[in-house]
Scaffold this motif. Structure first.
Motif, PDB file in Angstrom:
ATOM      1  N   TYR A  51     -14.100  12.958 -11.405  1.00 27.61           N
ATOM      2  CA  TYR A  51     -14.514  14.150 -11.814  1.00 27.61           C
ATOM      3  C   TYR A  51     -16.007  14.211 -12.572  1.00 27.61           C
ATOM      4  O   TYR A  51     -16.654  15.141 -12.667  1.00 27.61           O
ATOM      5  N   GLU A  52     -16.158  13.177 -13.318  1.00 29.06           N
ATOM      6  CA  GLU A  52     -17.137  13.070 -14.386  1.00 29.06           C
ATOM      7  C   GLU A  52     -18.335  13.083 -13.591  1.00 29.06           C
ATOM      8  O   GLU A  52     -19.518  13.392 -14.368  1.00 29.06           O
ATOM      9  N   ASN A  73      -9.909  13.981  -1.241  1.00 29.39           N
ATOM     10  CA  ASN A  73      -8.334  14.494  -1.229  1.00 29.39           C
ATOM     11  C   ASN A  73      -8.019  14.723  -2.795  1.00 29.39           C
ATOM     12  O   ASN A  73      -7.105  15.741  -3.072  1.00 29.39           O
ATOM     13  N   ILE A  74      -8.329  13.981  -3.675  1.00 25.15           N
ATOM     14  CA  ILE A  74      -7.985  13.642  -4.958  1.00 25.15           C
ATOM     15  C   ILE A  74      -9.343  13.710  -5.740  1.00 25.15           C
ATOM     16  O   ILE A  74      -9.971  12.653  -5.608  1.00 25.15           O
ATOM     17  N   THR A  75      -9.337  14.586  -6.809  1.00 21.72           N
ATOM     18  CA  THR A  75     -10.453  14.377  -7.828  1.00 21.72           C
ATOM     19  C   THR A  75      -9.683  13.903  -8.956  1.00 21.72           C
ATOM     20  O   THR A  75      -8.847  14.306  -9.618  1.00 21.72           O
ATOM     21  N   VAL A  76     -10.276  12.815  -9.379  1.00 18.14           N
ATOM     22  CA  VAL A  76      -9.546  12.076 -10.540  1.00 18.14           C
ATOM     23  C   VAL A  76     -10.382  11.867 -11.709  1.00 18.14           C
ATOM     24  O   VAL A  76     -11.746  12.253 -11.795  1.00 18.14           O
ATOM     25  N   GLY A  77      -9.807  11.630 -13.054  1.00 24.64           N
ATOM     26  CA  GLY A  77     -10.402  11.498 -14.311  1.00 24.64           C
ATOM     27  C   GLY A  77     -10.174  10.064 -14.769  1.00 24.64           C
ATOM     28  O   GLY A  77      -9.164   9.633 -14.277  1.00 24.64           O
ATOM     29  N   ASN A  78     -11.313   9.549 -15.494  1.00 21.60           N
ATOM     30  CA  ASN A  78     -10.940   8.380 -16.235  1.00 21.60           C
ATOM     31  C   ASN A  78     -10.716   7.437 -15.083  1.00 21.60           C
ATOM     32  O   ASN A  78      -9.925   6.335 -15.589  1.00 21.60           O
ATOM     33  N   MET A  79     -11.298   7.430 -14.101  1.00 21.23           N
ATOM     34  CA  MET A  79     -11.276   6.280 -12.886  1.00 21.23           C
ATOM     35  C   MET A  79     -12.609   6.183 -12.399  1.00 21.23           C
ATOM     36  O   MET A  79     -12.656   6.177 -11.174  1.00 21.23           O
ATOM     37  N   LEU A  80     -13.566   5.926 -13.071  1.00 20.89           N
ATOM     38  CA  LEU A  80     -14.990   5.410 -12.597  1.00 20.89           C
ATOM     39  C   LEU A  80     -14.727   4.248 -11.843  1.00 20.89           C
ATOM     40  O   LEU A  80     -14.068   3.451 -11.776  1.00 20.89           O
ATOM     41  N   GLU A  81     -15.992   4.356 -11.117  1.00 19.93           N
ATOM     42  CA  GLU A  81     -16.119   3.008  -9.753  1.00 19.93           C
ATOM     43  C   GLU A  81     -16.432   1.826 -10.761  1.00 19.93           C
ATOM     44  O   GLU A  81     -15.760   0.598 -10.205  1.00 19.93           O
ATOM     45  N   TYR A 127     -22.317   5.945  -7.220  1.00 17.95           N
ATOM     46  CA  TYR A 127     -21.176   6.950  -7.761  1.00 17.95           C
ATOM     47  C   TYR A 127     -20.636   7.664  -6.242  1.00 17.95           C
ATOM     48  O   TYR A 127     -20.709   8.723  -6.115  1.00 17.95           O
ATOM     49  N   THR A 128     -19.860   6.645  -5.468  1.00 15.04           N
ATOM     50  CA  THR A 128     -19.688   7.152  -4.439  1.00 15.04           C
ATOM     51  C   THR A 128     -18.200   7.745  -4.006  1.00 15.04           C
ATOM     52  O   THR A 128     -17.618   8.287  -3.093  1.00 15.04           O
ATOM     53  N   GLY A 129     -17.346   7.292  -5.090  1.00 17.96           N
ATOM     54  CA  GLY A 129     -15.861   7.425  -4.850  1.00 17.96           C
ATOM     55  C   GLY A 129     -15.434   6.297  -4.041  1.00 17.96           C
ATOM     56  O   GLY A 129     -16.079   5.563  -3.951  1.00 17.96           O
ATOM     57  N   TYR A 130     -14.403   6.332  -3.868  1.00 14.68           N
ATOM     58  CA  TYR A 130     -13.479   5.064  -3.143  1.00 14.68           C
ATOM     59  C   TYR A 130     -12.590   5.809  -2.233  1.00 14.68           C
ATOM     60  O   TYR A 130     -11.817   6.714  -2.313  1.00 14.68           O
ATOM     61  N   LEU A 131     -11.846   4.933  -1.230  1.00 16.30           N
ATOM     62  CA  LEU A 131     -11.207   4.892  -0.241  1.00 16.30           C
ATOM     63  C   LEU A 131      -9.682   4.117  -0.549  1.00 16.30           C
ATOM     64  O   LEU A 131      -9.810   3.040  -1.013  1.00 16.30           O
ATOM     65  N   GLU A 137       4.681   5.847   1.403  1.00 15.02           N
ATOM     66  CA  GLU A 137       4.584   7.211   1.678  1.00 15.02           C
ATOM     67  C   GLU A 137       5.363   8.225   0.538  1.00 15.02           C
ATOM     68  O   GLU A 137       6.431   7.437   0.169  1.00 15.02           O
ATOM     69  N   GLY A 138       4.951   9.445   0.535  1.00 15.34           N
ATOM     70  CA  GLY A 138       5.729  10.308  -0.336  1.00 15.34           C
ATOM     71  C   GLY A 138       4.886  11.615  -0.723  1.00 15.34           C
ATOM     72  O   GLY A 138       3.819  11.650  -0.176  1.00 15.34           O
ATOM     73  N   ILE A 139       5.723  12.556  -1.314  1.00 16.60           N
ATOM     74  CA  ILE A 139       5.157  13.750  -1.795  1.00 16.60           C
ATOM     75  C   ILE A 139       4.187  13.502  -2.989  1.00 16.60           C
ATOM     76  O   ILE A 139       4.824  12.865  -3.759  1.00 16.60           O
ATOM     77  N   VAL A 140       3.021  14.142  -3.006  1.00 17.41           N
ATOM     78  CA  VAL A 140       2.271  14.259  -4.014  1.00 17.41           C
ATOM     79  C   VAL A 140       2.077  15.817  -4.522  1.00 17.41           C
ATOM     80  O   VAL A 140       1.652  16.557  -3.421  1.00 17.41           O
ATOM     81  N   ARG A 141       2.231  15.937  -5.687  1.00 21.15           N
ATOM     82  CA  ARG A 141       2.203  17.301  -6.216  1.00 21.15           C
ATOM     83  C   ARG A 141       0.838  17.368  -6.964  1.00 21.15           C
ATOM     84  O   ARG A 141       0.180  16.604  -7.304  1.00 21.15           O
ATOM     85  N   ARG A 142       0.313  18.748  -7.013  1.00 15.92           N
ATOM     86  CA  ARG A 142      -0.957  19.098  -7.857  1.00 15.92           C
ATOM     87  C   ARG A 142      -0.896  18.512  -9.246  1.00 15.92           C
ATOM     88  O   ARG A 142      -1.925  18.020  -9.755  1.00 15.92           O
ATOM     89  N   ASP A 143       0.137  18.516 -10.031  1.00 14.14           N
ATOM     90  CA  ASP A 143       0.480  18.129 -11.227  1.00 14.14           C
ATOM     91  C   ASP A 143       1.033  16.512 -11.234  1.00 14.14           C
ATOM     92  O   ASP A 143       1.169  15.983 -12.518  1.00 14.14           O
ATOM     93  N   SER A 144       1.118  15.973 -10.184  1.00 15.88           N
ATOM     94  CA  SER A 144       1.206  14.506 -10.194  1.00 15.88           C
ATOM     95  C   SER A 144       0.288  13.698 -11.051  1.00 15.88           C
ATOM     96  O   SER A 144      -0.890  13.830 -11.115  1.00 15.88           O
ATOM     97  N   LYS A 145       0.893  12.576 -11.764  1.00 18.84           N
ATOM     98  CA  LYS A 145       0.120  11.832 -12.681  1.00 18.84           C
ATOM     99  C   LYS A 145      -0.349  10.578 -11.838  1.00 18.84           C
ATOM    100  O   LYS A 145       0.557  10.145 -10.981  1.00 18.84           O
ATOM    101  N   ILE A 146      -1.461   9.958 -11.930  1.00 22.55           N
ATOM    102  CA  ILE A 146      -1.592   8.429 -11.269  1.00 22.55           C
ATOM    103  C   ILE A 146      -1.595   7.607 -12.326  1.00 22.55           C
ATOM    104  O   ILE A 146      -2.263   7.780 -13.428  1.00 22.55           O
ATOM    105  N   GLU A 147      -0.682   6.718 -11.957  1.00 22.14           N
ATOM    106  CA  GLU A 147      -0.385   5.479 -12.834  1.00 22.14           C
ATOM    107  C   GLU A 147      -0.763   4.318 -12.287  1.00 22.14           C
ATOM    108  O   GLU A 147      -0.492   3.915 -11.116  1.00 22.14           O
ATOM    109  N   LEU A 148      -1.314   3.325 -13.046  1.00 20.37           N
ATOM    110  CA  LEU A 148      -1.598   2.018 -12.562  1.00 20.37           C
ATOM    111  C   LEU A 148      -0.612   1.184 -12.468  1.00 20.37           C
ATOM    112  O   LEU A 148       0.054   0.974 -13.518  1.00 20.37           O
TER     113      LEU A 148
END
Length: 204
Positions: A51-52, A73-81, A127-131, A137-148
């Motif tokens: 997002y940055e 598919n997903i715009t993320v924060g605090n996950m720079l390249e 600043y390309t983003g990544y794949l 597999e599983g359900i991902v919701r709009r408010d799902s957190k991304i955890e390392l």
């Protein structure tokens, strides 16, 4: 997708927000891929973009960018390249994903934004983003957190990979480092291996 003067391109770059979606090994169910040669597949099931960078590009090009401008598919924060590594594993909702490669941006971005200079700047900055590939597999919701879940021990960042891929055609050590990663996407492995072999032969 319409662009330019009454021109039209078949593309899946324009995404819409959803409350939830099921993430399979080949991508989000219901999400289309128009160019199967350059997009999609197990190693490119999920596209993520920080997002940055939106703030940076909006300031530089004096424009307001729409959501999911880059087809992510997903715009993320605090996950720079520079902070995300090839092989890192993340939990997102019920799904588990692994970073596989930097994104190779294409001309569809120019067509969508009508900003001819943006694609060049994305490649210049890395600043390309990544794949990512999907491990579970599983359900991902709009408010799902991304955890390392697991940081890759080699710590080879997406930004480093982009530097070698786009800007260091003769960096044998950089190529060797990327090729040593089993988690690197097959497409990148093939491309970098060809470069490596050709350069090695030329030097000998």
């Amino acid at each position: 997708m319409k662009h330019g003067e009454n021109k039209e391109t078949i593309s899946a770059i324009c995404k819409e927000q959803v409350v939830e979606a099921y993430l399979t090994k080949n991508g989000f169910r219901g999400d289309g891929v128009a160019d199967l040669k350059h997009h999609g597949g197990p190693d490119r099931a999920v596209c993520m973009y920080p997002y940055e960078h939106y703030v940076l590009w909006e300031q530089e090009f004096q424009t307001k960018l729409p959501e999911a401008t880059f087809g992510e598919n997903i715009t993320v924060g605090n996950m720079l390249e520079k902070d995300v590594h090839i092989g890192d594993i993340y939990q997102i909702g019920e799904a588990v994903i692994q970073i596989a490669q930097g994104r190779v941006p294409c001309s569809t971005i120019t067509k969508r934004t009508n900003l001819p200079g943006l694609l060049k700047r994305i490649v210049e900055t890395g600043y390309t983003g990544y794949l990512c590939r999907v491990l579970e597999e599983g359900i991902v919701r709009r408010d799902s957190k991304i955890e390392l879940i697991e940081r890759h021990p080699e710590g080879v960042s997406i930004l480093f990979g982009n530097e070698v891929y786009f800007h260091r055609p003769k960096d044998l050590d950089g190529m060797r480092k990327l090729l040593s990663l089993p988690e690197l996407a097959e497409d990148w492995k093939e491309t970098i291996q060809k470069r490596f072999d050709k350069l090695s032969s030329a030097i000998q």
